[in-house]
Design a protein around this motif. Structure first.
Motif, short mmCIF file in Angstrom:
data_model
loop_
_atom_site.label_atom_id
_atom_site.label_comp_id
_atom_site.label_asym_id
_atom_site.label_seq_id
_atom_site.Cartn_x
_atom_site.Cartn_y
_atom_site.Cartn_z
N LEU A 56 0.20 -1.32 -0.38
CA LEU A 56 -0.11 0.02 0.08
C LEU A 56 1.12 0.69 -0.09
N ASP A 57 1.95 1.23 0.55
CA ASP A 57 2.64 2.00 0.87
C ASP A 57 3.75 2.10 -0.54
N HIS A 58 3.96 1.42 -0.80
CA HIS A 58 4.64 1.27 -1.66
C HIS A 58 4.40 1.42 -3.64
N LYS A 59 2.89 0.87 -3.64
CA LYS A 59 2.42 0.74 -5.09
C LYS A 59 3.03 2.19 -6.12
N ARG A 60 1.93 3.06 -5.31
CA ARG A 60 2.48 4.53 -6.04
C ARG A 60 4.24 4.85 -6.56
N LYS A 107 1.73 9.66 1.58
CA LYS A 107 0.58 9.25 2.99
C LYS A 107 0.21 11.19 3.04
N LEU A 108 0.38 11.65 3.05
CA LEU A 108 -0.35 12.81 3.27
C LEU A 108 -1.46 12.86 1.60
N LEU A 109 -1.28 12.45 1.02
CA LEU A 109 -2.64 12.22 -0.24
C LEU A 109 -3.73 11.08 0.47
N ARG A 110 -2.67 10.12 0.90
CA ARG A 110 -3.78 9.27 1.01
C ARG A 110 -4.42 9.06 2.96
#
Length: 153
Positions: A57-61, A87-90
């Motif tokens: 989830l953290d690495h996908k983008r 992280k801020l966008l999520r």
């Protein structure tokens, strides 16, 4: 041999008390020789399939951005700033962010020399180019996500 066995048991006990994120960071600090690379970008490293799955989830983008700029990978500071942006966008807060958020951090831009500011502007521009695969127009981002200010905090 008994000494080594005690160390291994101690490390195993410590590892069992860590969160998955702490375990990934700890494993990374032990060295890269036993780490598995992401099959898509070949840059991110994981201690195993379960850590890779947890970190997706953290690495996908980030993975998409890394593949887009390959083989010209950005410096670690830009990759880290990119992770902060994602992280801020999520907008999903982890436990530590309930105490402090990124927006609570103070900017140090006023204390920087013009030379330092120019270097940070260069990093901010590099970040914008790096994130282009995921964020085509940075002007549509929230004002809280200022690429230059990320590097001054």
């Amino acid at each position: 041999m008994q000494f080594i066995t005690r160390i291994l048991w101690t490390l195993q006990d410590l590892s069992s008390q860590m969160t998955p994120e702490q375990r990934r960071n700890w494993m990374f600090s032990l060295g890269n020789e036993h780490l598995h690379r992401c099959s898509q970008c070949k840059v991110a490293k994981y201690c195993g399939k379960s850590c890779q799955k947890e970190g997706w989830l953290d690495h996908k983008r980030e993975c998409k951005c890394l593949r887009n700029v390959k083989p010209n990978f950005p410096p670690d500071s830009v990759r880290l700033a990119g992770r902060i942006v994602f992280k801020l966008l999520r907008q999903s807060a982890c436990l530590s962010e309930k105490l402090y958020s990124f927006s609570d951090l103070q900017s140090n831009a006023e204390q920087l020399s013009e030379e330092m500011k120019e270097g940070l502007r260069h990093l901010a521009h590099t970040l914008q180019l790096y994130l282009r695969a995921e964020i085509q127009d940075a002007s549509h981002l929230s004002p809280a996500i200022d690429f230059f200010q990320i590097f001054t905090k």
